[in-house]
Design an enzyme around this catalytic site. Structure first.
Site, short mmCIF file in Angstrom:
data_model
loop_
_atom_site.label_atom_id
_atom_site.label_comp_id
_atom_site.label_asym_id
_atom_site.label_seq_id
_atom_site.Cartn_x
_atom_site.Cartn_y
_atom_site.Cartn_z
N ARG A 80 -21.67 24.90 -21.53
CA ARG A 80 -20.77 23.75 -21.71
C ARG A 80 -20.50 23.51 -23.20
NH1 ARG A 80 -22.34 18.25 -18.78
NH2 ARG A 80 -23.73 18.08 -20.57
N LYS A 183 -17.48 17.82 -24.15
CA LYS A 183 -18.40 16.76 -24.56
C LYS A 183 -18.24 16.51 -26.06
CE LYS A 183 -23.11 15.32 -23.47
NZ LYS A 183 -22.83 14.00 -22.90
N GLU A 219 -14.57 8.74 -14.04
CA GLU A 219 -16.00 8.74 -14.39
C GLU A 219 -16.53 7.33 -14.37
OE1 GLU A 219 -17.88 11.91 -16.28
OE2 GLU A 219 -16.33 11.93 -17.81
C1 LIG Z 1 -18.90 11.47 -19.86
C2 LIG Z 1 -20.07 12.07 -19.17
N1 LIG Z 1 -19.96 12.40 -17.88
C3 LIG Z 1 -20.98 12.94 -17.21
C4 LIG Z 1 -22.20 13.16 -17.82
C5 LIG Z 1 -23.32 13.77 -17.06
O1 LIG Z 1 -23.49 15.10 -17.43
P1 LIG Z 1 -24.91 15.79 -17.29
O2 LIG Z 1 -25.30 15.72 -15.87
O3 LIG Z 1 -24.68 17.21 -17.73
O4 LIG Z 1 -25.84 15.05 -18.16
C6 LIG Z 1 -22.36 12.83 -19.16
C7 LIG Z 1 -23.63 13.06 -19.84
O5 LIG Z 1 -23.84 14.10 -20.39
C8 LIG Z 1 -21.28 12.29 -19.85
O6 LIG Z 1 -21.41 11.97 -21.13
#
Ligand SMILES: Cc1ncc(COP(=O)(O)O)c(C=O)c1O
Length: 338
Positions: A80, A183, A219
């Site tokens: 990612r 991210k 989200e």
């Molecule tokens: C905007 C956002 N969505 C979803 C997630 C959840 O992702 P993950 O399960 O990889 O932590 C995160 C955290 O990393 C995030 O910042």
């Protein structure tokens, strides 16, 4: 040496002994090195400061029931971060480099690894920044990867109890064809005001809708959303949603448990049909959602009794945690052992 009250840890920064760094310069990644320096000596014209060339990750290491340390799905975080780097035109760290650095910094931070049974874990925060100087809008020729660790307790102070969330149609965290799927720090800066306003109204989290039509769930704060009904786990499909590694894992576990799994758009009104809802991410695994309020239609959606986590969410949460803490066989090979 200070003693840490593991049971009282929140989700904050605690200084540890080391972080690990690696610089991409002159077209190649250098040697990673551990350092005790908490500061980064950065050129004032570095592109991360001006043009948002910044991406980060979040993952965790757990002390297992067997005493071993497990890092959860580090390779997926590496992939990612590579995708974020590619989109933001930074050097993409090789997966092996990333995983080796994570393992090295976790091994060097052993004394900060919370013991098994405390509910705490070691949070790992990789960040990638354009560290080279530019004045024109163009990519940096240097990229710095820094990975630090800090022990954390459960993210949501409510624990595994349902939270209340509010739908926000007045702010977007990302544009329809923008950076929501990577991210990048800018998405989070853009979400702060909405979160603050939501908190002021008494809600623990904010639901962002798809930024184009404002019809579908995107989200929930910094977490993915899921709903469960009719033995089906449903989660939004959208370009502006971050592909959550927790959500990927929950989808796999849901399928293992015999649930149908659907990745698709979720219209706001469909909330009325879910038996359970949740926010998922590394920090909390699952934060059950009991109530969602839509201020524009003055509608309150309640999941179950709104006060207790539903059976599927509880089972999914417990199963994923059991894998992370080495209590259950890691059938999908998600954990890297140190
Ligand atoms: C905007 C956002 N969505 C979803 C997630 C959840 O992702 P993950 O399960 O990889 O932590 C995160 C955290 O990393 C995030 O910042």
């Amino acid at each position: 040496m200070e003693t840490i009250d593991w049971g009282k840890l929140g989700f904050g920064y605690m200084k540890t002994d080391f972080n690990i760094r690696c610089l991409f310069k002159n077209g190649a990644w250098g040697e990673p090195y551990l350092t005790d320096d908490e500061n980064i000596n950065l050129h004032m014209a570095a592109t991360c400061l001006h043009y948002g060339q910044e991406a980060f990750e979040g993952l965790k290491a757990f002390r297992g029931a067997d005493g071993l340390v497990r890092i959860f799905r580090a390779r997926d975080n590496a992939e990612r971060l590579r995708s974020s780097a590619d989109y933001l035109r930074m050097a993409m760290p090789p997966v092996e480099l990333f995983v080796d650095m994570v393992k090295k910094v976790v091994a060097a931070s052993e004394r900060f690894m919370p013991p098994y049974g405390t509910g705490a874990s070691l949070y790992i925060r990789p960040l990638l920044i354009g560290s080279g100087a530019q004045v024109g809008v163009k990519p940096s020729e240097e990229t710095l990867l820094v990975i630090f660790v800090t022990p954390v307790g459960p993210y949501f102070k409510e624990g595994f109890n349902p939270i209340k969330a509010i739908i926000d149609r007045h702010h977007d965290r990302a544009a329809p064809l923008g950076t929501g799927h990577v991210k990048s720090g800018g998405n989070y800066g853009a979400s702060l005001l909405a979160l603050e306003e939501g908190h002021k109204k008494g809600y623990a989290n904010v639901i962002f809708l798809d930024p184009k039509e404002k019809r579908y769930i995107d989200e929930i704060g910094a977490a993915n959303f899921f709903g469960i009904k009719d033995n089906t786990y449903v989660t939004p499909l959208s370009h502006s949603v971050l592909p959550s590694i927790t959500n990927m894992s929950l989808r796999t576990l849901a399928a293992d448990m015999g649930l149908k799994v659907e990745d698709r758009q979720i219209p706001v009104e469909e909330l009325a049909t879910f038996e359970e809802a949740g926010a998922c991410g590394t920090a909390a695994v699952i934060s059950p959602v009991g109530v969602i309020f839509d201020p524009d239609s003055n509608t309150t959606y309640t999941f179950g009794d709104g006060r207790t986590a539903g059976p599927w969410s509880t089972k999914l949460y417990k199963t994923l945690q059991a894998i992370q803490y080495g209590e259950q066989h890691d059938a999908h090979g998600w954990c890297e052992l140190i």
